[in-house]
Each structure stands twice: as structure tokens, then as C-alpha cells.
Scaffold this motif. Structure first.
Motif, PDB file in Angstrom:
ATOM      1  N   MET A   1     -42.444  24.528 -11.823  1.00 46.73           N
ATOM      2  CA  MET A   1     -41.396  25.511 -11.699  1.00 46.73           C
ATOM      3  C   MET A   1     -40.083  24.751 -11.510  1.00 46.73           C
ATOM      4  O   MET A   1     -39.965  23.878 -10.677  1.00 46.73           O
ATOM      5  CB  MET A   1     -41.669  26.415 -10.497  1.00 46.73           C
ATOM      6  N   SER A   2     -39.089  25.092 -12.306  1.00 46.94           N
ATOM      7  CA  SER A   2     -37.803  24.421 -12.193  1.00 46.94           C
ATOM      8  C   SER A   2     -37.066  24.913 -10.954  1.00 46.94           C
ATOM      9  O   SER A   2     -37.335  25.979 -10.423  1.00 46.94           O
ATOM     10  CB  SER A   2     -36.968  24.671 -13.446  1.00 46.94           C
ATOM     11  N   ASP A   3     -36.129  24.106 -10.494  1.00 45.94           N
ATOM     12  CA  ASP A   3     -35.329  24.471  -9.318  1.00 45.94           C
ATOM     13  C   ASP A   3     -34.341  25.572  -9.629  1.00 45.94           C
ATOM     14  O   ASP A   3     -33.781  26.179  -8.718  1.00 45.94           O
ATOM     15  CB  ASP A   3     -34.569  23.247  -8.799  1.00 45.94           C
ATOM     16  N   GLU A   4     -34.131  25.857 -10.907  1.00 45.67           N
ATOM     17  CA  GLU A   4     -33.143  26.854 -11.319  1.00 45.67           C
ATOM     18  C   GLU A   4     -33.556  28.271 -10.920  1.00 45.67           C
ATOM     19  O   GLU A   4     -32.740  29.038 -10.417  1.00 45.67           O
ATOM     20  CB  GLU A   4     -32.961  26.761 -12.835  1.00 45.67           C
ATOM     21  N   ARG A   5     -34.807  28.637 -11.142  1.00 49.06           N
ATOM     22  CA  ARG A   5     -35.275  29.998 -10.819  1.00 49.06           C
ATOM     23  C   ARG A   5     -35.165  30.308  -9.328  1.00 49.06           C
ATOM     24  O   ARG A   5     -34.585  31.320  -8.957  1.00 49.06           O
ATOM     25  CB  ARG A   5     -36.707  30.208 -11.311  1.00 49.06           C
ATOM     26  N   PRO A   6     -35.713  29.466  -8.449  1.00 49.46           N
ATOM     27  CA  PRO A   6     -35.572  29.763  -7.016  1.00 49.46           C
ATOM     28  C   PRO A   6     -34.111  29.810  -6.564  1.00 49.46           C
ATOM     29  O   PRO A   6     -33.743  30.654  -5.744  1.00 49.46           O
ATOM     30  CB  PRO A   6     -36.331  28.625  -6.326  1.00 49.46           C
ATOM     31  N   ALA A   7     -33.291  28.935  -7.100  1.00 52.08           N
ATOM     32  CA  ALA A   7     -31.874  28.920  -6.708  1.00 52.08           C
ATOM     33  C   ALA A   7     -31.174  30.193  -7.173  1.00 52.08           C
ATOM     34  O   ALA A   7     -30.366  30.773  -6.437  1.00 52.08           O
ATOM     35  CB  ALA A   7     -31.185  27.694  -7.289  1.00 52.08           C
ATOM     36  N   ARG A   8     -31.486  30.651  -8.374  1.00 52.64           N
ATOM     37  CA  ARG A   8     -30.892  31.890  -8.883  1.00 52.64           C
ATOM     38  C   ARG A   8     -31.333  33.084  -8.031  1.00 52.64           C
ATOM     39  O   ARG A   8     -30.523  33.915  -7.635  1.00 52.64           O
ATOM     40  CB  ARG A   8     -31.295  32.110 -10.342  1.00 52.64           C
ATOM     41  N   PHE A   9     -32.622  33.131  -7.734  1.00 52.99           N
ATOM     42  CA  PHE A   9     -33.124  34.228  -6.912  1.00 52.99           C
ATOM     43  C   PHE A   9     -32.477  34.206  -5.529  1.00 52.99           C
ATOM     44  O   PHE A   9     -32.060  35.244  -5.019  1.00 52.99           O
ATOM     45  CB  PHE A   9     -34.648  34.152  -6.781  1.00 52.99           C
ATOM     46  N   GLU A  10     -32.400  33.034  -4.935  1.00 53.53           N
ATOM     47  CA  GLU A  10     -31.812  32.923  -3.600  1.00 53.53           C
ATOM     48  C   GLU A  10     -30.351  33.377  -3.595  1.00 53.53           C
ATOM     49  O   GLU A  10     -29.916  34.075  -2.671  1.00 53.53           O
ATOM     50  CB  GLU A  10     -31.916  31.486  -3.093  1.00 53.53           C
ATOM     51  N   ALA A  11     -29.606  33.018  -4.623  1.00 55.72           N
ATOM     52  CA  ALA A  11     -28.196  33.434  -4.704  1.00 55.72           C
ATOM     53  C   ALA A  11     -28.086  34.953  -4.802  1.00 55.72           C
ATOM     54  O   ALA A  11     -27.260  35.580  -4.123  1.00 55.72           O
ATOM     55  CB  ALA A  11     -27.516  32.760  -5.893  1.00 55.72           C
ATOM     56  N   ILE A  12     -28.925  35.567  -5.636  1.00 56.13           N
ATOM     57  CA  ILE A  12     -28.912  37.030  -5.785  1.00 56.13           C
ATOM     58  C   ILE A  12     -29.354  37.688  -4.488  1.00 56.13           C
ATOM     59  O   ILE A  12     -28.747  38.649  -4.032  1.00 56.13           O
ATOM     60  CB  ILE A  12     -29.807  37.457  -6.969  1.00 56.13           C
ATOM     61  N   TYR A  13     -30.392  37.160  -3.896  1.00 55.54           N
ATOM     62  CA  TYR A  13     -30.905  37.697  -2.635  1.00 55.54           C
ATOM     63  C   TYR A  13     -29.823  37.662  -1.559  1.00 55.54           C
ATOM     64  O   TYR A  13     -29.562  38.665  -0.885  1.00 55.54           O
ATOM     65  CB  TYR A  13     -32.126  36.881  -2.210  1.00 55.54           C
ATOM     66  N   ASN A  14     -29.185  36.523  -1.388  1.00 61.29           N
ATOM     67  CA  ASN A  14     -28.145  36.390  -0.366  1.00 61.29           C
ATOM     68  C   ASN A  14     -26.966  37.326  -0.618  1.00 61.29           C
ATOM     69  O   ASN A  14     -26.374  37.849   0.316  1.00 61.29           O
ATOM     70  CB  ASN A  14     -27.653  34.943  -0.279  1.00 61.29           C
ATOM     71  N   ARG A  15     -26.630  37.539  -1.874  1.00 63.66           N
ATOM     72  CA  ARG A  15     -25.486  38.389  -2.222  1.00 63.66           C
ATOM     73  C   ARG A  15     -25.810  39.884  -2.064  1.00 63.66           C
ATOM     74  O   ARG A  15     -24.921  40.680  -1.784  1.00 63.66           O
ATOM     75  CB  ARG A  15     -25.035  38.088  -3.653  1.00 63.66           C
ATOM     76  N   THR A  16     -27.051  40.275  -2.243  1.00 61.73           N
ATOM     77  CA  THR A  16     -27.389  41.699  -2.296  1.00 61.73           C
ATOM     78  C   THR A  16     -28.215  42.211  -1.127  1.00 61.73           C
ATOM     79  O   THR A  16     -28.338  43.426  -0.955  1.00 61.73           O
ATOM     80  CB  THR A  16     -28.167  42.011  -3.594  1.00 61.73           C
ATOM     81  N   TYR A  17     -28.776  41.333  -0.338  1.00 62.79           N
ATOM     82  CA  TYR A  17     -29.739  41.736   0.699  1.00 62.79           C
ATOM     83  C   TYR A  17     -29.182  42.806   1.632  1.00 62.79           C
ATOM     84  O   TYR A  17     -29.848  43.815   1.898  1.00 62.79           O
ATOM     85  CB  TYR A  17     -30.215  40.524   1.500  1.00 62.79           C
ATOM     86  N   SER A  18     -27.992  42.627   2.152  1.00 64.07           N
ATOM     87  CA  SER A  18     -27.479  43.594   3.142  1.00 64.07           C
ATOM     88  C   SER A  18     -27.269  44.966   2.519  1.00 64.07           C
ATOM     89  O   SER A  18     -27.540  45.994   3.148  1.00 64.07           O
ATOM     90  CB  SER A  18     -26.188  43.086   3.786  1.00 64.07           C
ATOM     91  N   ARG A  19     -26.830  45.015   1.282  1.00 59.91           N
ATOM     92  CA  ARG A  19     -26.605  46.309   0.627  1.00 59.91           C
ATOM     93  C   ARG A  19     -27.929  47.019   0.320  1.00 59.91           C
ATOM     94  O   ARG A  19     -28.059  48.221   0.535  1.00 59.91           O
ATOM     95  CB  ARG A  19     -25.782  46.118  -0.643  1.00 59.91           C
ATOM     96  N   ILE A  20     -28.901  46.282  -0.175  1.00 60.82           N
ATOM     97  CA  ILE A  20     -30.195  46.883  -0.505  1.00 60.82           C
ATOM     98  C   ILE A  20     -30.916  47.307   0.783  1.00 60.82           C
ATOM     99  O   ILE A  20     -31.545  48.367   0.830  1.00 60.82           O
ATOM    100  CB  ILE A  20     -31.054  45.916  -1.347  1.00 60.82           C
ATOM    101  N   THR A  21     -30.787  46.515   1.832  1.00 61.49           N
ATOM    102  CA  THR A  21     -31.398  46.870   3.114  1.00 61.49           C
ATOM    103  C   THR A  21     -30.767  48.137   3.683  1.00 61.49           C
ATOM    104  O   THR A  21     -31.473  49.035   4.163  1.00 61.49           O
ATOM    105  CB  THR A  21     -31.272  45.709   4.114  1.00 61.49           C
ATOM    106  N   ALA A  22     -29.442  48.237   3.620  1.00 63.47           N
ATOM    107  CA  ALA A  22     -28.762  49.442   4.109  1.00 63.47           C
ATOM    108  C   ALA A  22     -29.187  50.659   3.296  1.00 63.47           C
ATOM    109  O   ALA A  22     -29.420  51.742   3.847  1.00 63.47           O
ATOM    110  CB  ALA A  22     -27.244  49.248   4.049  1.00 63.47           C
ATOM    111  N   TYR A  23     -29.304  50.488   1.988  1.00 58.37           N
ATOM    112  CA  TYR A  23     -29.750  51.566   1.102  1.00 58.37           C
ATOM    113  C   TYR A  23     -31.126  52.068   1.539  1.00 58.37           C
ATOM    114  O   TYR A  23     -31.347  53.271   1.694  1.00 58.37           O
ATOM    115  CB  TYR A  23     -29.772  51.040  -0.334  1.00 58.37           C
ATOM    116  N   ALA A  24     -32.036  51.151   1.751  1.00 55.68           N
ATOM    117  CA  ALA A  24     -33.400  51.523   2.136  1.00 55.68           C
ATOM    118  C   ALA A  24     -33.429  52.125   3.542  1.00 55.68           C
ATOM    119  O   ALA A  24     -34.121  53.126   3.776  1.00 55.68           O
ATOM    120  CB  ALA A  24     -34.320  50.306   2.062  1.00 55.68           C
ATOM    121  N   ALA A  25     -32.675  51.565   4.462  1.00 52.43           N
ATOM    122  CA  ALA A  25     -32.677  52.048   5.847  1.00 52.43           C
ATOM    123  C   ALA A  25     -32.187  53.485   5.941  1.00 52.43           C
ATOM    124  O   ALA A  25     -32.701  54.268   6.746  1.00 52.43           O
ATOM    125  CB  ALA A  25     -31.817  51.140   6.721  1.00 52.43           C
ATOM    126  N   ARG A  26     -31.217  53.843   5.101  1.00 48.90           N
ATOM    127  CA  ARG A  26     -30.697  55.212   5.138  1.00 48.90           C
ATOM    128  C   ARG A  26     -31.671  56.216   4.537  1.00 48.90           C
ATOM    129  O   ARG A  26     -31.514  57.417   4.718  1.00 48.90           O
ATOM    130  CB  ARG A  26     -29.359  55.284   4.409  1.00 48.90           C
TER     131      ARG A  26
END
Length: 182
Positions: A1-26
Motif C-alpha cells: 500500500m502506498s503512503d499516498e492513500r493513507p495520507a489522502r484519507f487522513e487529510a480528508i478525515y482531519n478536514r471533515t471529521y468535526s462537521r460529519i460528527t456534528a451532523y450525526a450527533a444532531r
């Protein structure tokens, strides 16, 4: 597995986690349910990473995934609730009313709950999540024009429900989208 996929996922996760969590919590009855929805959403995102749009388009895509995960969660939840109706009634009696809630907010909440699920979801994506029409279209899997039409109808139905409840909002306070986080 290349380092590119995990890094891309981590960047998206870090950028979107709080918004998606708030969406689900509500939309969930408990923090644990919200955590399950968020975990499943990101599990799907990881499995479908090649389909995940780049940049800012990842967020509405993830809202769409979370919406479907929530729908599955609610179906399962409804089945469980059918088996525990008495306990649900007791919990509603214990936690359904906040002593510091204002009558008007309760009436607005009740009017909102009378709307069809599709209207509540659309208005929530606009007001709570702060999505624009294009992002809502992506999250719901429909065209921007469909969002415009549905939003107009949902607002009209909510206005009618509020008027029936004796709530009259000023034009400035009507359905303003939430501030977007930086």
C-alpha cells in the motif's frame, strides 16, 4: 500500500471529521449512536477512497454517505424500538422536557417535527450544516435545481406549520444558514 492513500484519507478525515460528527450527533439519540454512524461513514470512505472527490467536494460526498448510514441506522433503531416501546415512553418522560426550554423554541421544534423527513433533512443541511445548494445537491444525489425547488417548498411548509403554531418569524431570522466554521 502506498503512503499516498493513507495520507489522502487522513487529510480528508482531519478536514471533515468535526462537521460529519456534528451532523450525526444532531440526528442520533445518543453520542454512542453518533459515534457508530461516524465510524461507519469513514469506513465506507476508506473502502471507496478512489471514488471520494478531491478537495472541498469531499465534504458533501461524505454528508451523502453519512445520510445513507443514518438511514440504515434509523431503520435498525426503529426495529429495536418496536420491541421496547414501554421503555421508550419512560425515557421520553424523563428526558423529553428541559426545565429551561422556552415555549417558543418548543413550538418551533414541534412545527419542525411535523414536516416530512425530506423537508427536515433539507432544512437541516442548510441551517445546521451550513451547506450551499450545490453541496446539498451532492449530499442528496439530486440536481441543484431540484434542491432549489425542494428548498422553496420546504420553507413554505415550515412557515405554514409555524404560523399554525402561532410563531411568526421576522424576515431576517427566517431559515438563515449557520455560520461556516473556518
Amino acid at each position: 500500500m502506498s503512503d499516498e492513500r493513507p495520507a489522502r484519507f487522513e487529510a480528508i478525515y482531519n478536514r471533515t471529521y468535526s462537521r460529519i460528527t456534528a451532523y450525526a450527533a444532531r440526528r442520533c439519540h445518543s453520542p454512542q449512536d453518533a459515534a457508530d454512524v461516524v465510524a461507519e461513514t469513514y469506513t465506507i470512505a476508506w473502502r471507496r477512497l478512489d471514488e471520494l472527490p478531491a478537495g472541498e467536494q469531499a465534504t458533501p460526498w461524505l454528508y451523502g454517505v453519512a445520510r445513507k448510514v443514518l438511514a440504515n441506522h434509523h431503520r435498525g433503531d426503529n426495529r429495536r424500538r418496536a420491541h421496547t416501546a414501554e421503555l421508550d415512553a419512560e425515557m421520553a418522560d424523563l428526558y423529553g422536557h428541559s426545565p429551561d426550554s422556552r415555549v417558543e423554541l418548543a413550538a418551533i421544534g414541534q412545527a419542525f417535527q411535523t414536516l416530512p423527513d425530506e423537508d427536515r433533512e433539507l432544512l437541516s443541511l442548510l441551517a445546521w450544516e451550513g451547506l450551499d445548494r450545490a453541496e446539498i445537491a451532492t449530499a442528496l444525489g439530486v440536481s441543484r435545481n431540484a434542491v432549489r425547488i425542494r428548498l422553496h417548498r420546504a420553507r413554505r411548509r415550515l412557515s405554514r406549520a409555524l404560523a399554525e403554531a402561532g410563531i411568526h418569524l421576522t424576515p431576517e431570522s427566517r431559515f438563515a444558514p449557520a455560520e461556516r466554521p473556518l
